[in-house]
Design a protein around this motif. Structure first.
Motif, PDB file in Angstrom:
ATOM      1  N   SER A 160       0.766  -1.184   0.070  1.00  9.26           N
ATOM      2  CA  SER A 160      -0.046  -0.008   0.146  1.00  9.26           C
ATOM      3  C   SER A 160       0.717   1.205  -0.209  1.00  9.26           C
ATOM      4  CB  SER A 160      -0.986  -0.094   1.360  1.00  9.26           C
ATOM      5  OG  SER A 160      -1.519   1.321   1.310  1.00  9.26           O
ATOM      6  N   VAL A 161       1.956   1.234   0.733  1.00  8.68           N
ATOM      7  CA  VAL A 161       2.777   2.483   0.578  1.00  8.68           C
ATOM      8  C   VAL A 161       3.633   2.647  -0.251  1.00  8.68           C
ATOM      9  CG1 VAL A 161       4.988   3.100   1.907  1.00  8.68           C
ATOM     10  CG2 VAL A 161       3.260   2.373   3.463  1.00  8.68           C
ATOM     11  N   TYR A 169       8.941   2.032   1.536  1.00 14.71           N
ATOM     12  CA  TYR A 169       8.460   0.449   1.917  1.00 14.71           C
ATOM     13  C   TYR A 169       8.063   0.449   3.291  1.00 14.71           C
ATOM     14  CZ  TYR A 169      12.991  -0.150   3.887  1.00 14.71           C
ATOM     15  OH  TYR A 169      14.067  -0.007   4.424  1.00 14.71           O
ATOM     16  N   ALA A 170       7.212  -0.389   3.973  1.00 12.57           N
ATOM     17  CA  ALA A 170       6.968  -0.449   5.307  1.00 12.57           C
ATOM     18  C   ALA A 170       7.592  -1.618   6.072  1.00 12.57           C
ATOM     19  CB  ALA A 170       5.397  -0.165   5.447  1.00 12.57           C
ATOM     20  N   GLU A 171       7.806  -1.281   7.394  1.00 10.25           N
ATOM     21  CA  GLU A 171       8.291  -2.656   8.301  1.00 10.25           C
ATOM     22  C   GLU A 171       7.285  -2.624   9.364  1.00 10.25           C
ATOM     23  OE1 GLU A 171      13.119  -3.286   7.437  1.00 10.25           O
ATOM     24  OE2 GLU A 171      12.225  -2.473   9.499  1.00 10.25           O
ATOM     25  N   VAL A 172       6.800  -3.772   9.922  1.00 14.52           N
ATOM     26  CA  VAL A 172       6.120  -3.983  11.241  1.00 14.52           C
ATOM     27  C   VAL A 172       6.797  -4.575  12.078  1.00 14.52           C
ATOM     28  CG1 VAL A 172       4.135  -4.628  12.153  1.00 14.52           C
ATOM     29  CG2 VAL A 172       4.047  -3.845   9.832  1.00 14.52           C
ATOM     30  N   LYS A 173       7.229  -4.169  13.176  1.00 16.86           N
ATOM     31  CA  LYS A 173       7.918  -4.674  14.361  1.00 16.86           C
ATOM     32  C   LYS A 173       7.168  -4.711  15.737  1.00 16.86           C
ATOM     33  CE  LYS A 173      12.842  -4.084  12.740  1.00 16.86           C
ATOM     34  NZ  LYS A 173      14.122  -3.371  13.027  1.00 16.86           N
ATOM     35  N   THR A 188      15.011   4.118   1.129  1.00 15.43           N
ATOM     36  CA  THR A 188      16.325   3.814   1.048  1.00 15.43           C
ATOM     37  C   THR A 188      17.018   4.115  -0.237  1.00 15.43           C
ATOM     38  OG1 THR A 188      15.685   1.806   2.545  1.00 15.43           O
ATOM     39  CG2 THR A 188      17.615   1.596   1.245  1.00 15.43           C
ATOM     40  N   PHE A 189      18.341   4.608   0.208  1.00 14.41           N
ATOM     41  CA  PHE A 189      19.230   4.973  -1.054  1.00 14.41           C
ATOM     42  C   PHE A 189      20.349   3.979  -1.027  1.00 14.41           C
ATOM     43  CE2 PHE A 189      17.064   8.728  -0.146  1.00 14.41           C
ATOM     44  CZ  PHE A 189      16.777   9.563  -1.345  1.00 14.41           C
ATOM     45  N   HIS A 190      20.423   3.100  -2.071  1.00  8.85           N
ATOM     46  CA  HIS A 190      21.515   2.362  -2.188  1.00  8.85           C
ATOM     47  C   HIS A 190      22.710   2.649  -2.807  1.00  8.85           C
ATOM     48  CE1 HIS A 190      18.891  -1.236  -1.224  1.00  8.85           C
ATOM     49  NE2 HIS A 190      18.035  -0.559  -1.505  1.00  8.85           N
TER      50      HIS A 190
END
Length: 702
Positions: A160-161, A169-173, A188-190
């Protein structure tokens, strides 16, 4: 409103005694905490910390998933610690151009060096998604089922993000031992390039002698630059056409210094703490985790050191591995020392009696939180946990051969389960971090040690192979592995599900390791679930018992804020002082001929003796100040975190904790726990006077 005032007053009455403790999430920073921050010297409105596009948190980055960094220029320069950039510096080093030893300064942007696999992530936002996850059905799941459920929800939320912005992107913790769940959105920049590194003598000054110790004089910093898509100023894979990233926010650098008692604030990514852990869990950590870890690493580090001293090329290959191993080897020693000397287990036991009394008197979680059952389950798990630590240190964090063998077997199993449709795997060339003689000796020594340290029931099948097929001769078995297996060959294709692979002795060893660890995990899965549930209930009881006080969650490598003051501490009649200066480092350098950790090149010694410190000298002490102490609350992962003054100006970079409080991951001792920071003026001084990096200094001052 009246209740809020009561809570704030109650909290402030307690927090005056421990304002230095706490790893606070920013999106829901308690009002009482913010008020206390202002009382101690913060001069910024809350919105400038988190809430808007110009907020200070937007200058702080997750550095490659293991450290923290801070953006310090409009052209995307990032400061972090030297030890955070260690592997990048090492990877570009050769015997002919040893940047690790001699330092590195890119004279122009075209000289800045790309780094495969490195990245920085900016936290965009965070919110509570507990109601979406923590349902009654979820609570009945096993740990494995919970992980799958969280992964599934995380994928939906992240999709969705990403639909709204493909670069995010999303993380769930889990937070509060799984009593809460937060979603964090990142960008994020790579394309991250090495720009500057001091000499090893300065970036790692004091080495293992001074690691986790005070006083310190380590100039622990390195400089990178974020590169972006030239059209969008957004994330992009590495390309020579990429341009420096232009952030909306960068941290202003202050050369005005600090004094004892000044406000100090750190934002960063603390990796993991266990402050809510039970007394039973702390005992397990001390005896089944830390003690075995130290024992095996003693062996591995002695082998690496022997070869590194004898051969410069091997030193370059193993510098990063040795440093990584030694860091938490010494941490484990120090933590165990503090657990005993500070009597943390008896303190926890006394606190648990209060919690039990609260549960009994209120009925909250009565019959659910059960300390007797928790004790019994920890007792049942102890030998399994101890053996697991030995297994991990021997086969996953030991010789590269053993680790590769396990990974090859894992890949085959994924293919057989239709989770991998590749016909073959080409493992990356590790020539620049691997030497067969070192690896063979390490595998031989750790194999034998594992046999001596664990009970027979914790021996993988490969030990029967050694006994039956090699008559118990470990050396013959190890020689056989390296001579007959293809798994360590350079750029070799490991074919999936082919007879040639299945006959490979390395693959067979990997299967034996996989069979063992899978069986062990199954044996204790239900015990792990029971322990985790009890620890979650324990945390919930603490939160309810102390519900009128704000509580921070244990660290989990999400952005946190900690605040406090600049200042030293007392040990008996000795005061630590709160900063070190050039005179102190020169005294240590005089011992360099006896202790290589204190060696420094003559050029640097002459530079420090010249007293030519210019604007970098402190105006109050009239000294060149190098490192300083604060009572901020940090842990691993905070390395490279920016230290801000009350105006949100950068005054230093956090890089270490102190030996006298190495148990702070489980128990924060407000009298002893300190953060060791490198003064930003020391950083600029080295860039200027040693590196002659005028273009970078001018960029930072823009």
């Amino acid at each position: 409103m009246k209740r809020l005032s009561i809570i704030i007053l109650a909290f402030m009455a307690v927090i005056m005694a421990k304002a230095d403790e706490g790893m606070w999430t920013l999106y829901n920073l308690p009002q009482a905490v913010y008020e206390q921050m202002k009382a101690e010297g913060l001069q910024m409105p809350y919105d400038q910390l988190y809430n808007n596009n110009n907020a200070l948190k937007n200058a702080v980055v997750n550095f490659s998933g293991y450290c923290t960094g801070v953006v310090v220029s409009p052209d995307g320069l990032v400061f972090t610690n030297h030890h955070c950039g260690f592997e990048a510096i090492r990877s570009h080093s050769t015997v002919q151009n040893d940047y690790m030893l001699n330092g590195f300064c890119a004279k122009t942007q075209t000289d800045e060096l790309p780094n495969d696999g490195m990245f920085v992530s900016f936290m965009i936002s965070q919110k509570d998604v507990t109601d979406r996850i923590n349902t009654p059905a979820f609570q009945k799941m096993s740990n494995m089922e919970k992980e799958k459920a969280i992964d599934s929800i995380e994928n939906v939320l992240s999709d969705s993000v990403s639909k709204a912005d493909s670069t995010m992107y999303a993380e769930v913790k889990p937070f509060y031992e799984g009593n809460k769940y937060y979603m964090t959105v990142y960008q994020t920049f790579h394309d991250l390039r090495l720009v500057f590194a001091p000499t090893k003598s300065m970036g790692k000054f004091g080495g293992e002698t001074d690691n986790w110790m005070w006083p310190r004089q380590t100039c622990d910093f390195s400089v990178f630059r974020i590169y972006a898509d030239p059209k969008t100023n957004g994330p992009a894979a590495y390309s020579k056409d990429n341009v420096p990233y232009h952030p909306a926010v960068w941290a202003p650098v202050s050369t005005q210094g600090y004094k004892d008692g000044d406000y100090a604030m750190i934002m960063g990514y603390p990796g993991g703490t266990e402050r809510y852990l039970s007394s039973y869990g702390i005992k397990e950590m001390r005896d089944a985790d830390n003690t075995p870890r130290v024992q095996v690493r003693d062996i591995k580090q002695a082998i690496m050191k022997k070869y590194m001293v004898a051969d410069e090329a091997i030193r370059i290959k193993y510098d990063s591995k040795f440093a990584h191993s030694a860091n938490y080897w010494k941490n484990s020693i120090g933590m165990n020392k503090c657990i005993d000397s500070l009597e943390i287990i008896p303190q926890k036991q006394a606190y648990e009696k209060k919690i039990k009394a609260y549960v009994d008197s209120t009925g909250y979680l009565k019959g659910i939180l059960n300390f007797d059952k928790m004790s019994n389950w920890y007792s049942q798990r102890f030998e399994h946990e101890r053996a697991l630590t030995f297994w991990v240190e021997t086969f996953r964090r030991g010789a590269d051969f053993a680790s590769r063998a396990y990974e090859v077997s894992q890949s085959q199993r994924k293919a057989l389960n239709n989770k991998d449709n590749r016909k073959f795997i080409v493992y990356p060339d590790i020539t620049d971090t691997y030497d067969e003689n070192v690896d063979k000796e390490m595998l031989l020594a750790t194999l034998q040690n594992y046999d001596k340290q664990v009970r027979p029931e914790y021996l993988p099948e490969l030990y029967n192979t050694i006994k039956d097929e090699f008559k118990g001769d470990y050396a013959k078995y190890v020689d056989f592995l390296y001579s007959k297996s293809n798994i360590m060959k350079k750029n070799i294709k490991i074919y999936i599900n082919k007879k040639s692979t299945k006959k490979d002795p390395g693959y067979i060893m990997g299967c034996q390791l996989n069979d063992y660890i899978s069986a062990e995990k199954n044996k204790i899965a239900s015990i792990n679930d029971s322990i985790d549930n009890q620890e979650r209930y324990l945390c919930a009881a603490i939160l309810r018992m102390e519900q009128d006080l704000p509580h921070y969650s244990d660290a989990n490598f999400t952005m946190r804020l900690t605040y406090g003051q600049v200042g030293g501490y007392n040990m008996g009649n000795h005061n630590s002082g709160y900063y070190t200066d050039a005179e102190s480092v020169l005294k240590k350098m005089e011992k360099g001929s006896d202790n290589p950790d204190y060696f420094a090149e003559q050029q640097i010694q002459s530079m420090l003796k010249s007293n030519d410190f210019g604007d970098y000298k402190d105006k109050t002490s009239n000294k060149m100040q190098l490192c300083f102490l604060t009572n901020n609350d940090i842990t691993g992962g905070n390395s490279g975190s920016p230290v801000f003054n009350g105006k949100g100006e950068l005054i230093g970079l956090a890089f270490d904790g102190n030996w006298d409080a190495l148990s702070s991951d489980i128990h924060f001792d407000k009298k002893l726990a300190r953060t060791i920071c490198v003064d930003i003026r020391y950083v600029l001084y080295m860039m200027d006077k040693w590196g002659h990096a005028d273009r970078l200094i001018n960029e930072i001052k823009k």
